[in-house]
Design a protein around this motif. Structure first.
Motif, PDB file in Angstrom:
ATOM      1  N   UNK A  65      -8.350  -4.311   3.042  1.00 47.31           N
ATOM      2  CA  UNK A  65      -6.899  -4.518   2.934  1.00 47.31           C
ATOM      3  C   UNK A  65      -6.405  -4.100   1.551  1.00 47.31           C
ATOM      4  N   UNK A  66      -7.155  -4.466   0.526  1.00 43.05           N
ATOM      5  CA  UNK A  66      -6.779  -4.080  -0.844  1.00 43.05           C
ATOM      6  C   UNK A  66      -6.749  -2.556  -0.982  1.00 43.05           C
ATOM      7  N   UNK A  67      -7.789  -1.897  -0.436  1.00 42.32           N
ATOM      8  CA  UNK A  67      -7.873  -0.440  -0.557  1.00 42.32           C
ATOM      9  C   UNK A  67      -6.695   0.246   0.129  1.00 42.32           C
ATOM     10  N   UNK A  72      -1.476   3.020   0.293  1.00 45.93           N
ATOM     11  CA  UNK A  72      -0.133   3.136   0.871  1.00 45.93           C
ATOM     12  C   UNK A  72       0.922   3.234  -0.220  1.00 45.93           C
ATOM     13  N   UNK A  73       0.851   2.341  -1.196  1.00 44.71           N
ATOM     14  CA  UNK A  73       1.831   2.361  -2.286  1.00 44.71           C
ATOM     15  C   UNK A  73       1.644   3.603  -3.152  1.00 44.71           C
ATOM     16  N   UNK A  74       0.404   4.029  -3.327  1.00 44.75           N
ATOM     17  CA  UNK A  74       0.141   5.242  -4.116  1.00 44.75           C
ATOM     18  C   UNK A  74       0.827   6.453  -3.482  1.00 44.75           C
ATOM     19  N   UNK A 217       3.093  10.922   8.014  1.00 48.89           N
ATOM     20  CA  UNK A 217       2.108  10.522   9.006  1.00 48.89           C
ATOM     21  C   UNK A 217       0.887   9.883   8.346  1.00 48.89           C
ATOM     22  N   UNK A 218       0.494  10.398   7.187  1.00 52.47           N
ATOM     23  CA  UNK A 218      -0.634   9.800   6.465  1.00 52.47           C
ATOM     24  C   UNK A 218      -0.283   8.390   6.019  1.00 52.47           C
ATOM     25  N   UNK A 222      -2.059   4.775   6.951  1.00 51.57           N
ATOM     26  CA  UNK A 222      -2.434   3.758   5.961  1.00 51.57           C
ATOM     27  C   UNK A 222      -1.833   2.399   6.322  1.00 51.57           C
ATOM     28  N   UNK A 223      -0.572   2.398   6.772  1.00 58.53           N
ATOM     29  CA  UNK A 223       0.059   1.148   7.193  1.00 58.53           C
ATOM     30  C   UNK A 223      -0.646   0.558   8.402  1.00 58.53           C
TER      31      UNK A 223
END
Length: 331
Positions: A65-67, A72-74, A217-218, A222-223
């Motif tokens: 989850x952390x990764x 996602x934010x990155x 889409x990527x 991630x979400x």
């Protein structure tokens, strides 16, 4: 192969692994109760069957989850802010002097406005990896580094011009002289070679690049992984609670799952560690990158004091075997 297909194929093994985690957590109460019934019936319990602690599953899932939260934010924030920062350098026309462009809402704080950009002449000294460690790192890195030197656009020391020297990322791994350097107004240390900026912007504005990378889409993938990992963690935690309610100690079966510790671990990771690393980590990374692009470097009071200059005579160690003729053609 597009980025979407690549990320789906590379994460498929982990998807099936998490399905196994869910399956194992779902059947764990039945397995433990079946062991109890076998002991009650006087049958020998198969001790060769190894039951991995559900707490180990929970730790692995929370780390995932952390990764995915960080990634996602990155992609959604850091990458887009970096691209907007590069767009600020591009001006209408490329003549030496000062031009203006419309900044697309990106500053250290934000807010769209007209950004003035200076265009000066400078040199680029390619920083070829020379040590063994640098060469090994370069094999796995897609980033080439160089040093850019140019006249300070806003200052002079008496009759002598002030120079700026800074390290940059380059898309053209060779020495260059008398090239256009773009400098953001108010940030004298923000110089970037115009050719590198144009190459950088083209790498994410080109239609083929947009199709291959499919950034939205990527981010959606991630979400999905963040949500799927969260659901998996919650289900494992619920199953640990169900095992705790079975009171296995009364049945003579040892309960190795500490559900109270698991719940504390879950909430600390979800509400503390994950936001700190995903949001705080990306915020810190952006501040460091913004500082490196716009403010890092040094001011040199005279041209003779510059340490990174394009050599007048190129030695054999400046090239790989096949690069010599290519460099001669470019120069």
């Amino acid at each position: 192969m597009s980025s979407v297909i690549h990320i789906i194929l590379s994460t498929s093994p982990f998807f099936f692994l998490f399905l196994y985690f869910i399956y194992s957590a779902d059947h764990r109460p039945f397995v433990l109760y079946e062991r109890y019934e076998q002991r009650q019936a006087g049958n020998q319990v198969d001790e060769d069957i190894t039951l991995f602690p559900l707490m180990d599953y929970l730790r692995a899932v929370m780390g995932t989850i952390v990764f995915w939260s960080f990634l996602t934010i990155y992609l959604a924030v850091f990458v887009r802010k970096r691209r907007q920062l590069m767009k600020r350098y591009l001006a209408e026309g490329g003549s030496t002097g000062s031009t203006s462009i419309a900044a697309e809402g990106l500053d250290n704080g934000g807010g769209g406005r007209t950004q003035k950009v200076h265009s000066v002449i400078g040199n680029v000294c390619y920083d070829r990896p020379r040590s063994f460690l640098s060469k090994c790192t370069d094999k796995f890195s897609y980033t080439d580094l160089a040093y850019v030197t140019y006249k300070h656009p806003e200052g002079e020391q008496g009759d002598e011009a002030i120079f700026v020297e800074k390290k940059i990322r380059t898309y053209h791994p060779y020495h260059r002289e008398n090239v256009a350097i773009l400098v953001l107004d108010g940030h004298a240390l923000s110089g970037q070679p115009k050719a590198d900026v144009e190459r950088d912007v083209a790498s994410f504005q080109d239609q083929a690049a947009i199709h291959n990378r499919a950034p939205n889409q990527v981010i959606a993938i991630c979400l999905f992984w963040t949500f799927f990992s969260l659901v998996t963690a919650i289900y494992i935690l619920l199953q640990m609670g169900k095992i705790d309610e079975m009171n296995l100690d009364e049945f003579g079966e040892e309960n190795t799952e500490d559900v109270e510790y698991a719940r504390k671990f879950f909430w600390i990771f979800l509400c503390g560690v994950t936001p700190a690393l995903a949001i705080g980590g990306n915020a810190f990374q952006w501040m460091m990158h913004y500082h490196w692009v716009t403010r890092a470097g040094k001011i040199v009071l005279r041209e003779s004091a510059l340490t990174m200059v394009v050599p007048k005579v190129l030695g054999a160690d400046e090239f790989e075997e096949e690069e010599g003729s290519k460099y001669i053609q470019l120069t």
